[in-house]
Design an enzyme around this catalytic site. Sequence first.
Site, mmCIF file in Angstrom:
data_model
loop_
_atom_site.group_PDB
_atom_site.id
_atom_site.type_symbol
_atom_site.label_atom_id
_atom_site.label_comp_id
_atom_site.label_asym_id
_atom_site.label_seq_id
_atom_site.Cartn_x
_atom_site.Cartn_y
_atom_site.Cartn_z
ATOM 1 N N LYS A 159 3.843 -10.034 2.040
ATOM 2 C CA LYS A 159 4.062 -10.576 0.698
ATOM 3 C C LYS A 159 5.502 -10.415 0.219
ATOM 4 O O LYS A 159 6.050 -11.307 -0.434
ATOM 5 C CB LYS A 159 3.079 -9.951 -0.288
ATOM 6 C CG LYS A 159 1.628 -10.347 0.006
ATOM 7 C CD LYS A 159 0.665 -9.791 -1.025
ATOM 8 C CE LYS A 159 -0.764 -10.211 -0.695
ATOM 9 N NZ LYS A 159 -1.736 -9.773 -1.719
ATOM 10 N N GLY A 175 -3.446 3.746 -6.246
ATOM 11 C CA GLY A 175 -2.611 3.143 -5.218
ATOM 12 C C GLY A 175 -1.320 2.591 -5.776
ATOM 13 O O GLY A 175 -1.261 2.183 -6.941
ATOM 14 N N ARG A 227 0.378 9.126 -3.711
ATOM 15 C CA ARG A 227 0.640 10.324 -2.915
ATOM 16 C C ARG A 227 1.836 11.093 -3.453
ATOM 17 O O ARG A 227 1.899 12.301 -3.353
ATOM 18 C CB ARG A 227 0.894 9.921 -1.462
ATOM 19 C CG ARG A 227 -0.266 9.208 -0.786
ATOM 20 C CD ARG A 227 -1.459 10.099 -0.590
ATOM 21 N NE ARG A 227 -2.562 9.394 0.077
ATOM 22 C CZ ARG A 227 -3.772 9.915 0.239
ATOM 23 N NH1 ARG A 227 -4.042 11.120 -0.220
ATOM 24 N NH2 ARG A 227 -4.722 9.214 0.842
#
Length: 273
Positions: free
Chosen positions: A69, A130, A155
């Site tokens: 993308k 995310g 994370r």
Amino acid sequence: MAGPGRAAAILGSPVAHSKSPALHLAAYRALGLTDWTYERIECTAEQLPNLVSGMDEKYIGFSVTMPGKRAALEFADHCTDRAVAVGSANTLVRVPGGWRADCTDIDGAAAALAELGIAEAASTHAVVVGAGGTAAPVLAALAGAGIGDVSIVARSRARAAEVLAVADALGLSTDVLAFDPTSGLADRAATAAVVVNTVPAAAAEPLSAALARAPRLFDVIYSPWPTPLAAAVSGAGGIVVGGLVMLLNQALGQVEQFTGMTAPLSAMAAALD
């Protein structure tokens, strides 16, 4: 744009599982474009520029899934403002002078949020799980739906840097929560207007118990369904919408840009069924 013998395809890796051919071919047949084709083409981000450049004139457009993308956005000769804003393009359309990039993922996410009834939510806070390529168009849809602040579950703050920059450009206030069920997720989810999951089902599963109290969940995953997260939220009484809603609604814009005709929603929805 409609013409004889036109072709389109979805580019990505892996791409064998994609339902996009069913959606697009149903649309083309309903529109009377019986000689149009739509295929799956395995294509990495690195391969995308040469592959698209080498396609002959019959190819009118490409759907682009991961991991291409950003590569599609950088390759295009022209880009819509919204694709530039989110740094992602899932659509390439042949236009005079080259290729135009757009991000109809925003339309797909907006439709999912509308189906959840987010406009009636008392809260203007959302939780997004995310910080990858899908998170940015989701943020644009959230901003368009009146959300003002977002907790991004990642994370690390460093890994969320690009998404945080998009959120800032959209005027959203943000904070980052660790990818850990003990990071305060339960309280954030319970008081949010919506939780949006943008990571694979297995990656989100460890957070399911913490996120189960969310009043609304939009999970971009559609296979396998239900995901453990979707089952947890539904089991606790929350409203859940899965990724097929996003898939269908992002394809509507692609069909219209490829063909120049109004997308046949009912025929496309029936193809998913």
